[in-house]
Scaffold this motif. Structure first.
Motif, PDB file in Angstrom:
ATOM      1  N   GLY A 107      -2.068  -0.255  -2.203  1.00  0.00           N
ATOM      2  CA  GLY A 107      -1.671  -1.839  -2.274  1.00  0.00           C
ATOM      3  C   GLY A 107      -2.403  -2.712  -1.456  1.00  0.00           C
ATOM      4  O   GLY A 107      -2.769  -3.707  -1.748  1.00  0.00           O
ATOM      5  N   LEU A 108      -2.621  -2.186  -0.303  1.00  0.00           N
ATOM      6  CA  LEU A 108      -3.496  -2.991   0.704  1.00  0.00           C
ATOM      7  C   LEU A 108      -4.805  -2.871   0.209  1.00  0.00           C
ATOM      8  O   LEU A 108      -5.420  -4.061   0.271  1.00  0.00           O
ATOM      9  N   GLU A 109      -5.734  -1.930  -0.439  1.00  0.00           N
ATOM     10  CA  GLU A 109      -6.920  -2.103  -0.835  1.00  0.00           C
ATOM     11  C   GLU A 109      -6.958  -2.728  -2.140  1.00  0.00           C
ATOM     12  O   GLU A 109      -7.896  -3.818  -2.306  1.00  0.00           O
ATOM     13  N   ALA A 110      -5.871  -3.177  -2.871  1.00  0.00           N
ATOM     14  CA  ALA A 110      -5.745  -3.977  -3.949  1.00  0.00           C
ATOM     15  C   ALA A 110      -5.842  -5.406  -3.328  1.00  0.00           C
ATOM     16  O   ALA A 110      -6.572  -6.351  -3.969  1.00  0.00           O
ATOM     17  N   LEU A 111      -5.147  -5.724  -2.162  1.00  0.00           N
ATOM     18  CA  LEU A 111      -4.853  -6.998  -1.830  1.00  0.00           C
ATOM     19  C   LEU A 111      -6.359  -7.415  -1.166  1.00  0.00           C
ATOM     20  O   LEU A 111      -6.952  -8.516  -1.421  1.00  0.00           O
ATOM     21  N   ARG A 112      -7.056  -6.446  -0.603  1.00  0.00           N
ATOM     22  CA  ARG A 112      -8.511  -6.831  -0.052  1.00  0.00           C
ATOM     23  C   ARG A 112      -9.350  -7.116  -1.114  1.00  0.00           C
ATOM     24  O   ARG A 112     -10.036  -8.048  -1.059  1.00  0.00           O
ATOM     25  N   PHE A 113      -9.455  -6.430  -2.295  1.00  0.00           N
ATOM     26  CA  PHE A 113     -10.356  -6.687  -3.425  1.00  0.00           C
ATOM     27  C   PHE A 113      -9.771  -8.022  -4.130  1.00  0.00           C
ATOM     28  O   PHE A 113     -10.679  -8.682  -4.608  1.00  0.00           O
TER      29      PHE A 113
END
Length: 748
Positions: free
Chosen positions: A408-414
């Protein structure tokens, strides 16, 4: 009246002698006196097991049909590996031969004392049938009239021949691969290769999937090193199980990598026992021959992808720090990217951490359709004005992330980096990110330290953290409020079944309540376990059947562990094109990556900060490559038959000769603004903050890596206010746009 087939059989049986075997005589009598009447007579006969003969005929038909079916399917699916074909059809064939042997011996033993004891007759027949596979025949115990029958002896010889053939096939299946393995080992040991050698430490699903992908993509050499279990008491591999391991391959591994050429070496110690102090790690592992293979290879990659991540990292570091590591070019290690692990990755340039959650989002970000379009990029879900190279601010990008773990965090970054677009006036269009997780409040503390600007993003409403899960009333109310303008949903709760259920619920809600239908709307569901992939496919295919195409899954092991995602340097190669263009703008000589890293460290005079500056710039070069698609869509390059001329910076709008040229200049400026917005968003997600006016005046460089502050973190127009030598920083963004256009022209 005897039918024609029975008449033929009857005629053949009357030619036989009849001395001893009661059952053999009874069979002949059955055909001589008529079939039907004798069936009832034999029901009271001591040899009632004659019915076995009838069952045998049925079993023959069944076994042969199954055998032929398996044979055809095996050759269709495994045409490259005939040992797999043998393994697939051998069980049915062996069972058919064994049953035939039981029947042959049952008929031949039915005389004297055995004829009156059915149990003894069956046991003797089964025992002799087993002995057939050891090339042993019990012809002495067969009845005299059977031994003098040419037809019986033909059947007897045929069944025994087939039994020996089964044994030979079994031996070939067990030792054939070992022989091929031995031959390949000799060839690889003494022949040089221009290909890379890929060594996999440990055998599991990830290793097999990646090895197969590498081999099919490049044809490079593959070596697996099998380790004993951690709790194995006898670690020298000399036990009976160890010997069997040396003589045969693990069945599941053989099936998984049956289409590739590889070697399998067996280590005498576990992976956790690899030590940095060992001068000869491969010798201690009892695989000294690996040195020879490494010497013959042009490059060497090691992959440590076992399920024990802590052991993976320790083994990787120990290999890098001992004598064996000097000949290794890269070590890919399956390990979650914690802060401590990333520190080791930054220190060792040969070390590459593979975090499944991070790689899942990277795979999603690089996913293309058959036309080469990045299907998961936010630009596909907004209203683009290709006339002006901007996005309609009335339809802002809105995303929901359910489950705020690493994925979820990496999705937010992307999404935050790739969803920033300019409007027609060059201002940033609104965005909205809604993060739903009942543990989000306990996560935010660490997150605020990692991304200090996060509080500002919450204040301005770009990011909203919702401390509740699906299935709650607040979640339903939130979903119902935004469903009509929701564009992008990422579901990553850590549980496949729950993920799929949430996706179904949101999809049904969207079908029911979205006024504009399912345009500009997509649900991306994380798949963790390969065993559940079939279920995901069936659900998605069912929706497609009903013309509902809004659910996709990502992150499956077979999607992540591929040559393109893990090893392929396409992204790094393309990133260097942007770096080269940047060097031309700032009038500096281009340096290869390793030399540039040394120079950055020397300039900063600090290994830690110099390394971080280098990593930050490399990350931006790679992002520029991935962001090419967004710029191409905004510029409408796929629609223009001919790309107009590219002016030098600075661009003056009224310098255009006509309206079309002025619109083209406006597009170039807007897309340059988009690049700057992306750069800002990327640095915010990496934890950087803007410099104050005092810090800007006192700064000796554009970025302070210690405090993680950058003077260019400001609005596009604010770049002109930087009173510094050679301070036209807008041209750097325009340079990225020019490089993107030139790359598009070269690829047309």
């Amino acid at each position: 009246m005897v039918s024609a087939p029975l008449f033929v059989i009857n005629t053949m049986l009357t030619m036989l002698y009849s001395d001893n075997s009661i059952l053999f005589d009874a069979i002949k009598s059955c055909f001589n006196e008529g079939w039907i009447p004798n069936i009832w007579r034999f029901m009271g006969h001591p040899n009632i097991i004659f019915v076995v003969f009838l069952i045998f005929v049925v079993l023959c038909a069944i076994f042969l049909s199954v055998f032929l079916k398996e044979l055809v399917c095996s050759f269709r699916n495994r045409q490259k590996d005939y040992f797999v074909v043998i393994n697939n059809v051998l069980p049915e064939f062996a069972l058919f031969v064994f049953t035939s042997g039981v029947v042959i011996y049952f008929i031949g033993y039915a005389y004297a004392g055995t004829a009156g004891n059915v149990l003894t007759l069956v046991l003797r027949s089964i025992l002799s049938a087993f002995e057939m596979f050891l090339s042993k025949s019990n012809l002495i115990g067969i009845a005299k009239n059977c031994k003098e029958s040419s037809i019986y002896m033909f059947c007897f010889a045929l069944v025994h021949t087939l039994a020996v053939l089964v044994s030979m096939i079994f031996a070939v299946a067990c030792f054939g691969k070992r022989i091929r393995h031995w031959v390949r080992r000799i060839v690889w040991r003494f022949s040089s290769s221009t290909n890379t050698l890929n060594v996999f430490l440990g055998l599991n699903e990830k290793s097999c999937i990646l090895a197969e992908s590498i081999y099919k993509s490049t044809g490079e050499r593959i070596i697996f090193i099998d380790f004993p279990e951690e709790d194995c008491e006898n670690k020298n591999g000399r036990s009976f199980s160890g010997i069997l391991g040396l003589l045969s391959y693990k069945t599941n591994i053989s099936k998984c990598v049956s289409d590739i050429k590889y070697l399998l070496l067996r280590s005498s110690i576990s992976i956790s026992e690899i030590s940095a102090e060992d001068n000869d790690s491969f010798g201690k592992m009892d695989i000294k021959c690996l040195h020879r293979f490494i010497e013959k290879a042009s490059a060497v990659n090691f992959f440590i992808l076992t399920d024990n991540e802590e052991t993976n990292l320790c083994a990787a570091l120990n290999l890098l720090e001992n004598k064996a590591g000097k000949d290794i070019d890269n070590i890919y290690c399956s390990k979650r990217k914690t802060k401590t692990a990333v520190l080791q990755e930054e220190r060792h340039e040969k070390l590459h951490l593979i975090d499944d959650s991070v790689e899942a989002i990277l795979e999603l970000a690089k996913r293309k359709d058959e036309k080469g379009r990045f299907v998961a990029h936010p630009v596909n879900f907004v209203k683009v004005n290709t006339e002006l190279g901007c996005v309609d601010a009335q339809f802002p990008f809105t995303s929901m992330i359910i489950g705020f773990g690493i994925t979820g965090l990496e999705a937010l970054r992307f999404l935050y980096e790739f969803s920033v677009f300019p409007d027609e006036h060059g201002h940033k269009t609104p965005v909205k990110f809604i993060v739903c997780d009942d543990k989000v409040n306990s996560i935010k503390g660490d997150l605020y330290q990692e991304i200090p600007a996060l509080s500002n993003l919450e204040t301005c409403g770009e990011i909203e953290f919702c401390p509740y899960n699906t299935g709650t009333l607040p979640f339903y109310e939130k979903l119902h409020t935004i469903i009509d303008r929701l564009n992008y949903v990422v579901i990553a709760t850590g549980d496949d079944s729950r993920n799929l259920n949430i996706a179904n619920m949101i999809c049904e809600h969207a079908i029911q309540y979205r006024v504009g239908g399912l345009n500009n709307f997509r649900i991306f569901v994380r798949l963790y376990n390969s065993d559940n992939e079939y279920k995901f496919k069936r659900v998605i295919e069912t929706y497609v059947y009903y013309n509902v195409q809004c659910i996709e899954y990502f992150g499956a092991p077979r999607m992540i562990y591929t040559h393109k995602c893990i090893v392929d340097n396409e992204e790094a190669v393309m990133a260097e094109q942007f770096r080269s263009a940047y060097c031309k703008v700032i009038k500096e000589s281009y340096l290869p990556p390793r030399e540039r890293k040394k120079e950055e460290i020397n300039n900063v005079k600090n290994i830690l900060f110099g390394t971080r500056k280098y990593n930050r710039t490399v990350l931006q070069d790679k992002a520029n490559y991935k962001h090419c698609y967004t710029k191409e869509v905004l510029l409408g390059l796929d629609k223009d038959k001919c790309i107009p001329s590219l002016p030098q910076w600075p661009i003056t709008l009224n310098a255009g000769k006509n309206k079309d040229e002025q619109n083209w200049f406006k597009k170039l400026i807007n897309v340059s603004i988009c690049e700057h917005l992306r750069w800002n968003a990327s640095h915010i997600m990496m934890g950087y903050m803007p410099m104050s006016s005092e810090e800007t005046n006192a700064a000796v460089s554009t970025c302070d890596e210690r405090s993680k502050k950058h003077l260019c973190l400001r609005e596009w127009e604010g770049l002109k206010d930087l009173s510094r030598p050679d301070s036209d920083y807008q041209r750097y963004d325009y340079m990225v746009v020019l490089t993107t256009i030139k790359r598009y022209e070269n690829n047309k």
